[in-house]
Scaffold this motif. Structure first.
Motif, PDB file in Angstrom:
ATOM      1  N   GLY A 268      -3.294  -8.673 -14.606  1.00 27.50           N
ATOM      2  CA  GLY A 268      -2.317  -7.913 -15.759  1.00 27.50           C
ATOM      3  C   GLY A 268      -1.270  -6.927 -15.017  1.00 27.50           C
ATOM      4  N   GLN A 269      -1.898  -6.518 -14.309  1.00 24.46           N
ATOM      5  CA  GLN A 269      -0.275  -5.685 -13.467  1.00 24.46           C
ATOM      6  C   GLN A 269       0.650  -6.709 -12.253  1.00 24.46           C
ATOM      7  OE1 GLN A 269      -1.420  -1.952 -11.137  1.00 24.46           O
ATOM      8  NE2 GLN A 269       0.770  -1.415 -10.417  1.00 24.46           N
ATOM      9  N   HIS A 270      -0.195  -7.322 -11.679  1.00 22.61           N
ATOM     10  CA  HIS A 270       0.446  -7.958 -10.389  1.00 22.61           C
ATOM     11  C   HIS A 270       0.846  -9.489 -11.113  1.00 22.61           C
ATOM     12  CE1 HIS A 270       0.460  -4.230  -8.767  1.00 22.61           C
ATOM     13  NE2 HIS A 270      -0.433  -4.133  -8.760  1.00 22.61           N
ATOM     14  N   GLY A 271       0.084 -10.130 -12.601  1.00 26.82           N
ATOM     15  CA  GLY A 271       0.465 -11.299 -12.183  1.00 26.82           C
ATOM     16  C   GLY A 271      -0.091 -12.185 -11.947  1.00 26.82           C
ATOM     17  N   SER A 272      -0.225 -12.012  -9.989  1.00 29.13           N
ATOM     18  CA  SER A 272      -1.274 -13.360  -9.819  1.00 29.13           C
ATOM     19  C   SER A 272      -1.804 -12.360  -8.136  1.00 29.13           C
ATOM     20  CB  SER A 272      -0.045 -14.493  -9.372  1.00 29.13           C
ATOM     21  OG  SER A 272      -0.847 -15.445  -8.392  1.00 29.13           O
ATOM     22  N   MET A 273      -2.687 -12.369  -7.347  1.00 33.69           N
ATOM     23  CA  MET A 273      -3.100 -11.715  -6.891  1.00 33.69           C
ATOM     24  C   MET A 273      -4.571 -12.919  -5.716  1.00 33.69           C
ATOM     25  SD  MET A 273      -3.470  -8.368  -7.724  1.00 33.69           S
ATOM     26  CE  MET A 273      -3.433  -7.269  -6.329  1.00 33.69           C
ATOM     27  N   THR A 274      -4.123 -12.206  -4.670  1.00 32.20           N
ATOM     28  CA  THR A 274      -5.225 -12.651  -4.333  1.00 32.20           C
ATOM     29  C   THR A 274      -6.030 -11.981  -4.193  1.00 32.20           C
ATOM     30  OG1 THR A 274      -5.120 -12.035  -1.867  1.00 32.20           O
ATOM     31  CG2 THR A 274      -3.784 -14.159  -2.161  1.00 32.20           C
ATOM     32  N   ALA A 275      -8.215 -12.435  -4.160  1.00 31.28           N
ATOM     33  CA  ALA A 275      -9.146 -11.154  -4.373  1.00 31.28           C
ATOM     34  C   ALA A 275      -9.421 -10.600  -2.840  1.00 31.28           C
ATOM     35  CB  ALA A 275     -10.416 -12.410  -3.823  1.00 31.28           C
ATOM     36  N   THR A 276      -8.961 -10.815  -1.424  1.00 30.31           N
ATOM     37  CA  THR A 276      -8.372  -9.671  -0.482  1.00 30.31           C
ATOM     38  C   THR A 276      -7.092  -8.964  -1.548  1.00 30.31           C
ATOM     39  OG1 THR A 276      -8.812 -11.473   0.947  1.00 30.31           O
ATOM     40  CG2 THR A 276      -7.829  -8.749   1.352  1.00 30.31           C
ATOM     41  N   ALA A 277      -6.116  -9.519  -1.988  1.00 32.59           N
ATOM     42  CA  ALA A 277      -5.417  -8.076  -2.552  1.00 32.59           C
ATOM     43  C   ALA A 277      -5.969  -7.232  -3.634  1.00 32.59           C
ATOM     44  CB  ALA A 277      -3.628  -8.553  -2.378  1.00 32.59           C
ATOM     45  N   LEU A 278      -6.708  -7.901  -4.691  1.00 32.16           N
ATOM     46  CA  LEU A 278      -7.454  -7.261  -5.023  1.00 32.16           C
ATOM     47  C   LEU A 278      -8.270  -6.552  -5.062  1.00 32.16           C
ATOM     48  CD1 LEU A 278      -8.258 -10.148  -7.976  1.00 32.16           C
ATOM     49  CD2 LEU A 278      -7.085  -7.902  -8.342  1.00 32.16           C
ATOM     50  N   GLY A 279      -9.145  -6.407  -3.818  1.00 34.19           N
ATOM     51  CA  GLY A 279      -9.759  -5.339  -3.474  1.00 34.19           C
ATOM     52  C   GLY A 279      -9.378  -3.895  -2.043  1.00 34.19           C
ATOM     53  N   GLU A 280      -7.743  -4.512  -1.652  1.00 33.84           N
ATOM     54  CA  GLU A 280      -7.008  -3.257  -0.915  1.00 33.84           C
ATOM     55  C   GLU A 280      -6.612  -2.682  -2.460  1.00 33.84           C
ATOM     56  OE1 GLU A 280      -4.391  -5.310   1.305  1.00 33.84           O
ATOM     57  OE2 GLU A 280      -5.787  -6.752   2.445  1.00 33.84           O
ATOM     58  N   GLN A 281      -6.748  -3.095  -3.535  1.00 29.60           N
ATOM     59  CA  GLN A 281      -5.949  -2.233  -4.384  1.00 29.60           C
ATOM     60  C   GLN A 281      -6.817  -1.353  -4.979  1.00 29.60           C
ATOM     61  OE1 GLN A 281      -5.278  -4.171  -8.316  1.00 29.60           O
ATOM     62  NE2 GLN A 281      -3.281  -2.553  -9.004  1.00 29.60           N
ATOM     63  N   SER A 282      -8.250  -2.356  -5.503  1.00 25.62           N
ATOM     64  CA  SER A 282      -8.698  -0.917  -6.320  1.00 25.62           C
ATOM     65  C   SER A 282     -10.321  -1.168  -4.953  1.00 25.62           C
ATOM     66  CB  SER A 282      -8.974  -2.515  -7.195  1.00 25.62           C
ATOM     67  OG  SER A 282     -10.061  -3.254  -6.471  1.00 25.62           O
ATOM     68  N   ALA A 283      -9.864  -1.128  -3.508  1.00 27.57           N
ATOM     69  CA  ALA A 283     -11.370  -0.348  -2.850  1.00 27.57           C
ATOM     70  C   ALA A 283     -12.671  -0.913  -3.127  1.00 27.57           C
ATOM     71  CB  ALA A 283     -11.034   1.150  -2.863  1.00 27.57           C
ATOM     72  N   MET A 284     -12.730  -2.279  -3.571  1.00 29.83           N
ATOM     73  CA  MET A 284     -13.640  -2.381  -3.994  1.00 29.83           C
ATOM     74  C   MET A 284     -14.162  -3.479  -3.053  1.00 29.83           C
ATOM     75  SD  MET A 284     -13.784  -4.082  -8.229  1.00 29.83           S
ATOM     76  CE  MET A 284     -12.770  -4.870  -8.255  1.00 29.83           C
ATOM     77  N   HIS A 285     -15.170  -3.830  -2.279  1.00 34.30           N
ATOM     78  CA  HIS A 285     -16.316  -4.256  -1.739  1.00 34.30           C
ATOM     79  C   HIS A 285     -16.151  -5.864  -2.071  1.00 34.30           C
ATOM     80  CE1 HIS A 285     -18.754  -6.920   0.938  1.00 34.30           C
ATOM     81  NE2 HIS A 285     -18.523  -5.637   1.741  1.00 34.30           N
ATOM     82  N   LYS A 286     -15.763  -7.008  -1.510  1.00 38.31           N
ATOM     83  CA  LYS A 286     -15.277  -8.868  -1.240  1.00 38.31           C
ATOM     84  C   LYS A 286     -15.894  -8.847  -2.017  1.00 38.31           C
ATOM     85  CE  LYS A 286     -16.981 -10.033   3.445  1.00 38.31           C
ATOM     86  NZ  LYS A 286     -16.861 -10.623   4.272  1.00 38.31           N
ATOM     87  N   THR A 287     -17.778  -8.664  -2.395  1.00 38.09           N
ATOM     88  CA  THR A 287     -18.490  -8.942  -2.985  1.00 38.09           C
ATOM     89  C   THR A 287     -18.292  -8.917  -4.541  1.00 38.09           C
ATOM     90  OG1 THR A 287     -20.194  -7.621  -1.903  1.00 38.09           O
ATOM     91  CG2 THR A 287     -20.370  -9.450  -1.008  1.00 38.09           C
TER      92      THR A 287
END
Length: 153
Positions: free
Chosen positions: A57-76
């Motif tokens: 919602g904030q960035h519009g479009s992201m990759t899963a990798t970018a989402l993980g980096e932004q949110s500090a979540m593991h890729k799984t």
């Protein structure tokens, strides 16, 4: 005398309850759990699903990798959240034109509507949280967090 020992030669003990990293973790976890009630009650979302929805919602479009980096979540966790939001028809995946291993994730109209519904609720939660502090305490928390972030990058 060795620094790890007290005067009576007993091993030094760490009081976990007063250890700053543990206190920060507990506070962040308590605040996150309290906020999770809002998006769980409203839409049945888990923390990773909320973070994925918020990131897109904030960035519009992201990759899963970018989402993980932004949110500090593991890729799984990102992968499960993406799959769940896709099943709800709240996001779409579009393969990268140059690298088919990469997918660009974007919210659908329904996903964007859910995000837009949650934004004012999230901001109200933050306002209520900050209202528990005096102006000086708010400034101290902001400055302290910035200093710690600067120290750890």
């Amino acid at each position: 005398m060795h620094a790890a020992r007290t005067r009576n030669m007993e091993p030094e003990i760490l009081e976990l309850e007063s250890f700053l990293p543990y206190r920060l973790y507990r506070l962040a976890d308590a605040v996150s759990r309290e906020f999770s009630r809002i998006y769980k009650d409203r839409h049945g979302l888990t923390r990773p699903e909320w973070r994925t929805l918020a990131g897109l919602g904030q960035h519009g479009s992201m990759t899963a990798t970018a989402l993980g980096e932004q949110s500090a979540m593991h890729k799984t966790k990102v992968s499960r959240a993406v799959a769940e939001l896709e099943q709800r028809r709240w996001l779409t995946r579009k393969p990268d034109e140059k690298d088919r291993r990469i997918e660009h994730l974007t919210l659908t109209r329904a996903g964007l509507a859910a995000y837009r519904e949650m934004v004012p609720l999230a901001k109200a939660f933050e306002r209520e949280l900050l209202a528990k502090l005096s102006a000086g305490e708010r400034a101290a928390v902001t400055e302290g967090m910035a200093a710690l972030k600067g120290a750890f990058g």
